[in-house]
Design a protein around this motif. Structure first.
Motif, PDB file in Angstrom:
ATOM      1  N   LEU A   1       0.909  -1.355   0.018  1.00 39.63           N
ATOM      2  CA  LEU A   1       0.049  -0.061  -0.012  1.00 39.63           C
ATOM      3  C   LEU A   1       1.065   1.340   0.083  1.00 39.63           C
ATOM      4  O   LEU A   1       0.778   2.369  -0.590  1.00 39.63           O
ATOM      5  CB  LEU A   1      -1.070  -0.110   1.321  1.00 39.63           C
ATOM      6  N   ALA A   2       2.013   1.438   0.775  1.00 39.47           N
ATOM      7  CA  ALA A   2       2.819   2.333   0.699  1.00 39.47           C
ATOM      8  C   ALA A   2       3.442   2.693  -0.513  1.00 39.47           C
ATOM      9  O   ALA A   2       3.886   3.789  -0.796  1.00 39.47           O
ATOM     10  CB  ALA A   2       3.814   2.075   1.681  1.00 39.47           C
ATOM     11  N   VAL A   3       3.824   1.515  -1.378  1.00 39.44           N
ATOM     12  CA  VAL A   3       4.490   1.586  -2.705  1.00 39.44           C
ATOM     13  C   VAL A   3       3.262   2.316  -3.660  1.00 39.44           C
ATOM     14  O   VAL A   3       3.430   3.161  -4.594  1.00 39.44           O
ATOM     15  CB  VAL A   3       4.936   0.347  -3.151  1.00 39.44           C
ATOM     16  N   ALA A   4       2.215   1.743  -3.569  1.00 40.73           N
ATOM     17  CA  ALA A   4       1.009   2.151  -4.433  1.00 40.73           C
ATOM     18  C   ALA A   4       0.189   3.533  -4.363  1.00 40.73           C
ATOM     19  O   ALA A   4      -0.196   4.029  -5.318  1.00 40.73           O
ATOM     20  CB  ALA A   4      -0.115   0.903  -4.399  1.00 40.73           C
ATOM     21  N   ALA A   5       0.099   3.815  -3.023  1.00 36.35           N
ATOM     22  CA  ALA A   5      -0.594   4.945  -2.580  1.00 36.35           C
ATOM     23  C   ALA A   5       0.084   5.845  -1.512  1.00 36.35           C
ATOM     24  O   ALA A   5      -0.501   5.979  -0.619  1.00 36.35           O
ATOM     25  CB  ALA A   5      -1.924   4.759  -2.572  1.00 36.35           C
ATOM     26  N   PRO A   6       1.243   6.117  -1.660  1.00 32.25           N
ATOM     27  CA  PRO A   6       1.951   6.855  -0.591  1.00 32.25           C
ATOM     28  C   PRO A   6       1.474   8.033  -0.151  1.00 32.25           C
ATOM     29  O   PRO A   6       1.338   8.409   1.132  1.00 32.25           O
ATOM     30  CB  PRO A   6       3.365   7.305  -1.108  1.00 32.25           C
ATOM     31  N   SER A   7       0.600   8.792  -0.886  1.00 33.62           N
ATOM     32  CA  SER A   7       0.027  10.041  -0.790  1.00 33.62           C
ATOM     33  C   SER A   7      -1.285   9.774   0.257  1.00 33.62           C
ATOM     34  O   SER A   7      -1.968  10.657   0.948  1.00 33.62           O
ATOM     35  CB  SER A   7      -0.543  10.843  -1.782  1.00 33.62           C
ATOM     36  N   ARG A   8      -1.471   8.519   0.381  1.00 28.95           N
ATOM     37  CA  ARG A   8      -2.929   8.358   1.085  1.00 28.95           C
ATOM     38  C   ARG A   8      -2.463   7.958   2.767  1.00 28.95           C
ATOM     39  O   ARG A   8      -3.223   7.467   3.653  1.00 28.95           O
ATOM     40  CB  ARG A   8      -3.815   7.147   0.851  1.00 28.95           C
ATOM     41  N   ILE A   9      -1.167   7.911   2.930  1.00 34.96           N
ATOM     42  CA  ILE A   9      -0.339   7.270   4.271  1.00 34.96           C
ATOM     43  C   ILE A   9       0.119   8.459   5.129  1.00 34.96           C
ATOM     44  O   ILE A   9       0.725   9.226   4.654  1.00 34.96           O
ATOM     45  CB  ILE A   9       0.680   6.278   4.062  1.00 34.96           C
ATOM     46  N   ALA A  10      -0.552   8.453   6.366  1.00 37.09           N
ATOM     47  CA  ALA A  10       0.009   9.451   7.164  1.00 37.09           C
ATOM     48  C   ALA A  10       1.149   8.945   8.038  1.00 37.09           C
ATOM     49  O   ALA A  10       2.267   9.704   8.407  1.00 37.09           O
ATOM     50  CB  ALA A  10      -1.136   9.927   8.272  1.00 37.09           C
ATOM     51  N   SER A  11       1.486   7.813   8.345  1.00 36.13           N
ATOM     52  CA  SER A  11       2.531   6.943   8.994  1.00 36.13           C
ATOM     53  C   SER A  11       2.308   5.461   8.702  1.00 36.13           C
ATOM     54  O   SER A  11       1.209   4.967   8.414  1.00 36.13           O
ATOM     55  CB  SER A  11       2.706   7.411  10.593  1.00 36.13           C
ATOM     56  N   LEU A  12       3.485   4.738   8.796  1.00 40.68           N
ATOM     57  CA  LEU A  12       3.609   3.475   8.436  1.00 40.68           C
ATOM     58  C   LEU A  12       4.105   2.659   9.570  1.00 40.68           C
ATOM     59  O   LEU A  12       5.292   2.936  10.056  1.00 40.68           O
ATOM     60  CB  LEU A  12       4.433   3.200   7.318  1.00 40.68           C
ATOM     61  N   THR A  13       3.560   1.763  10.248  1.00 39.18           N
ATOM     62  CA  THR A  13       4.318   0.851  11.281  1.00 39.18           C
ATOM     63  C   THR A  13       3.958  -0.593  10.922  1.00 39.18           C
ATOM     64  O   THR A  13       3.090  -1.046  10.483  1.00 39.18           O
ATOM     65  CB  THR A  13       3.451   1.177  12.667  1.00 39.18           C
ATOM     66  N   LEU A  14       4.930  -1.099  10.664  1.00 39.93           N
ATOM     67  CA  LEU A  14       5.182  -2.661  10.717  1.00 39.93           C
ATOM     68  C   LEU A  14       5.872  -3.402  11.729  1.00 39.93           C
ATOM     69  O   LEU A  14       6.843  -3.393  12.273  1.00 39.93           O
ATOM     70  CB  LEU A  14       6.305  -2.798   9.339  1.00 39.93           C
ATOM     71  N   LEU A  15       4.784  -4.558  12.021  1.00 40.27           N
ATOM     72  CA  LEU A  15       4.833  -5.108  13.404  1.00 40.27           C
ATOM     73  C   LEU A  15       5.259  -6.747  12.736  1.00 40.27           C
ATOM     74  O   LEU A  15       4.530  -7.332  12.101  1.00 40.27           O
ATOM     75  CB  LEU A  15       3.759  -5.225  14.223  1.00 40.27           C
ATOM     76  N   SER A  16       6.313  -7.412  13.225  1.00 34.77           N
ATOM     77  CA  SER A  16       6.464  -8.870  13.075  1.00 34.77           C
ATOM     78  C   SER A  16       6.399  -9.282  11.739  1.00 34.77           C
ATOM     79  O   SER A  16       5.606 -10.142  11.527  1.00 34.77           O
ATOM     80  CB  SER A  16       5.439  -9.621  13.931  1.00 34.77           C
ATOM     81  N   THR A  17       6.940  -8.569  10.753  1.00 34.29           N
ATOM     82  CA  THR A  17       6.924  -8.839   9.282  1.00 34.29           C
ATOM     83  C   THR A  17       8.377  -8.700   8.783  1.00 34.29           C
ATOM     84  O   THR A  17       9.440  -8.633   9.292  1.00 34.29           O
ATOM     85  CB  THR A  17       5.861  -7.830   8.690  1.00 34.29           C
ATOM     86  N   SER A  18       8.350  -8.945   7.365  1.00 33.91           N
ATOM     87  CA  SER A  18       9.548  -9.024   6.733  1.00 33.91           C
ATOM     88  C   SER A  18       9.363  -8.489   5.341  1.00 33.91           C
ATOM     89  O   SER A  18       8.339  -8.202   4.995  1.00 33.91           O
ATOM     90  CB  SER A  18      10.487 -10.255   6.664  1.00 33.91           C
ATOM     91  N   ALA A  19      10.359  -8.305   4.474  1.00 33.32           N
ATOM     92  CA  ALA A  19      10.368  -8.149   3.052  1.00 33.32           C
ATOM     93  C   ALA A  19       9.777  -9.125   2.048  1.00 33.32           C
ATOM     94  O   ALA A  19       9.541  -8.997   0.876  1.00 33.32           O
ATOM     95  CB  ALA A  19      11.439  -7.465   2.513  1.00 33.32           C
ATOM     96  N   GLY A  20       9.244 -10.319   2.535  1.00 38.69           N
ATOM     97  CA  GLY A  20       8.847 -11.436   1.960  1.00 38.69           C
ATOM     98  C   GLY A  20      10.140 -12.396   1.161  1.00 38.69           C
ATOM     99  O   GLY A  20      11.200 -12.295   1.626  1.00 38.69           O
TER     100      GLY A  20
END
Length: 559
Positions: free
Chosen positions: A42-61
């Motif tokens: 979502l941050a890649v596809a629509a960065p203008s719609r994000i106020a902040s991004l928090t990633l919990l217990s995840t990875s880059a895949g």
């Protein structure tokens, strides 16, 4: 495009219409586990719609979803995939989600281990049937095909919104090392917490604190051990300028490295511009803090150097003796006056902070009659000498009250305008220093430090107190424990204290602002004597106190 977008398109495509329906231009996005991968998309596809991004217990895949960092994790994953019953699947899942010590903990109020309670919860929530094999394979395939490229990570880092990565140190499913690598690619802080994959449950208090600071737009966030992490968001200041003693620009270092460096004439014109100058405010570094006065002018520095600081005599003496306390600092989502009122009211402690400390329980709460303490005012040598050590030498408290307490031996609370509240425990030689500073509309900074003049607690002190003054036993035990505890544990405890009543204090602030801050005397119901300190604070706030000293950490004095 992301490699796994074909599998995550449905999830991503549902977000923007939902925001439009709610009339949200932007949203604070939090993604947990696979949801963290969706949040990255979502941050890649629509960065203008994000106020902040928090990633919990995840990875880059990709390969990172395979728990190769832990042999125990691989065995647990195999047990999950080969489970023949809901009970077996629940047990394997619990080992992935929680630490062993969390599962083994015995809960006396339920007369059961936490693992038994969680197993029952998982089986009830599952409703019986297991996840179909094709569902699990599809989920794993989507995570496998997801891969955040270097270009996409750089795009998120440059998008302008704050990013935070939070991970459990004992996570068997997603490697903490991969989380740190993801944070470096996103140019974001990575906070490792003492938990497994489900840190949202094991470390809920710390995560709430981190999210609160991030969502409220702080210039920094605080990690679990209260270590500051700089927010990577772009600063309003794009370059430093050299200033002379009068705060006039005398150079532009950033221009020297540019392709077309400024010549002498252009430099003189640039430095002569009023836009190249800033206002310099006087500062002092003392008692472990940096103090700043919001006044400027030829005499400002001299006045600041001669000004008295709002700390007690006891703290000054402790600092001079080398017994320097460690300050705790936190940004709170409510106004300064609400903060000072709360700090000045000990009667709320057993109710808002139930079981935070030994003996601090709702059962111990009850009537708390205040009696005023007469402290000499004035600036004469006699008045200064007669003031107690919890007061400031240069200024008597506006209000000081002695109070009893069912959970301690009681003590004294004193408020000195505009920003200082001090608690001294009766017979415990322990004093708590609190500073409250406004930091913006609906925001305030709090600084706390504990000062003790008591001798180190010895083994026989507990038995002596048990025989002579049983009320002191919980405090002695707490002092023994705190003396041996590392600083970060004290900060975690302070975080929990402010978390416990933060929500309703914020709502109280919002409601008071709606009704008008000048209406506090009409809106507040203060029928008992323990409201005396709150009334004194309200009177001071109503006079629109404007002379504040802004304080910040002095890292040189807090190692």
């Amino acid at each position: 495009m992301l490699a796994g977008e074909a599998d995550l398109t449905i999830s991503i495509g549902a977000v923007a219409p939902q925001q439009d329906q709610l009339r949200w231009d932007k949203a604070h996005v939090l993604g947990f586990s696979m949801g963290g991968m969706i949040a990255q998309c979502l941050a890649v596809a629509a960065p203008s719609r994000i106020a902040s991004l928090t990633l919990l217990s995840t990875s880059a895949g990709g390969w990172q979803i395979v728990p190769t960092h832990s042999w125990s994790g691989l065995k647990t994953a195999l047990r999950m995939m080969t489970a023949r019953s809901a009970e077996d699947a629940a047990d394997a899942t619990l080992r992935f989600h929680f630490r062993r010590r969390t599962l083994k903990a015995y809960l006396p109020q339920w007369a059961a281990r936490r693992q038994d309670l969680l197993r029952r919860e998982y089986l009830t929530a599952a409703g019986a049937p297991l996840q179909p094999p094709h569902g699990f394979k599809g989920q794993a395939a989507a995570c496998w095909r997801h891969s955040l490229s270097a270009k996409e990570a750089a795009g998120i880092a440059a998008a302008g919104f704050p990013v935070l990565v939070v991970h459990g140190r004992s996570d068997k499913l997603a490697s903490p090392a991969n989380a740190e690598a993801l944070a470096r690619r996103l140019q974001a802080p990575c906070v490792l917490l003492p938990g497994a994959h489900f840190i949202v449950r094991e470390c809920a208090g710390q995560i709430n604190m981190l999210l609160s600071n991030l969502v409220w737009g702080r210039q920094h966030i605080m990690a679990a051990d209260n270590t500051p992490y700089l927010d990577p968001s772009p600063s309003l200041l794009k370059a430093w300028k050299q200033l002379d003693a009068q705060s006039r620009a005398c150079g532009v270092p950033a221009a020297a490295a540019a392709a077309g460096a400024l010549d002498a004439k252009a430099k003189a014109v640039a430095c002569a511009s009023s836009r190249s100058c800033v206002t310099a405010y006087p500062t002092r570094q003392q008692y472990g803090l940096i103090w700043m006065w919001p006044s400027a002018g030829p005499a400002a520095a001299a006045q600041a150097a001669a000004a008295h600081l709002p700390v007690s005599q006891k703290l000054q003496e402790a600092w001079a003796a080398g017994n320097s306390p460690t300050w705790y600092r936190r940004v709170l989502p409510y106004s300064w006056d609400i903060l000072v009122e709360n700090l000045s009211d000990p009667s709320h402690l057993p109710f808002s902070h139930h079981r935070l400390f030994p003996g601090l329980t709702r059962a111990a709460g009850g009537p708390m009659p205040f009696s005023a303490v007469d402290i000499p005012a004035g600036d004469s040598p006699e008045a200064r000498a007669a003031r107690p050590k919890y007061a400031m030498a240069h200024q008597a408290p506006l209000a000081a009250f002695e109070y009893p307490a069912g959970f301690t031996a009681g003590g004294v609370v004193a408020y000195t305008p505009p920003c200082a509240v001090v608690y001294e425990g009766k017979g415990s030689f322990v004093q708590t220093e609190l500073l409250a500073v406004p930091s913006g509309p609906g925001q305030a900074l709090v600084f706390t430090a504990g000062v003790s003049s008591a001798a180190k607690v010895q083994g026989g002190d507990g038995l002596k107190a048990l025989l002579t003054n049983p009320k002191q036993v919980p405090m002695l035990l707490m002092r023994m424990k705190m003396a041996r505890a590392p600083t970060y544990q004290s900060h975690l405890r302070s975080n929990k204290l402010f978390d416990q009543d933060g929500a309703f204090l914020h709502m109280q602030d919002v409601e008071l602002a709606r009704r008008g801050r000048g209406s506090w005397a009409k809106e507040y119901y203060s029928p008992v004597s323990c409201d005396s300190a709150i009334i004194a604070v309200g009177d001071a706030a109503a006079k629109e106190v404007e002379q504040f000293v802004y304080v910040e950490y002095s890292h040189a004095d807090n190692h």
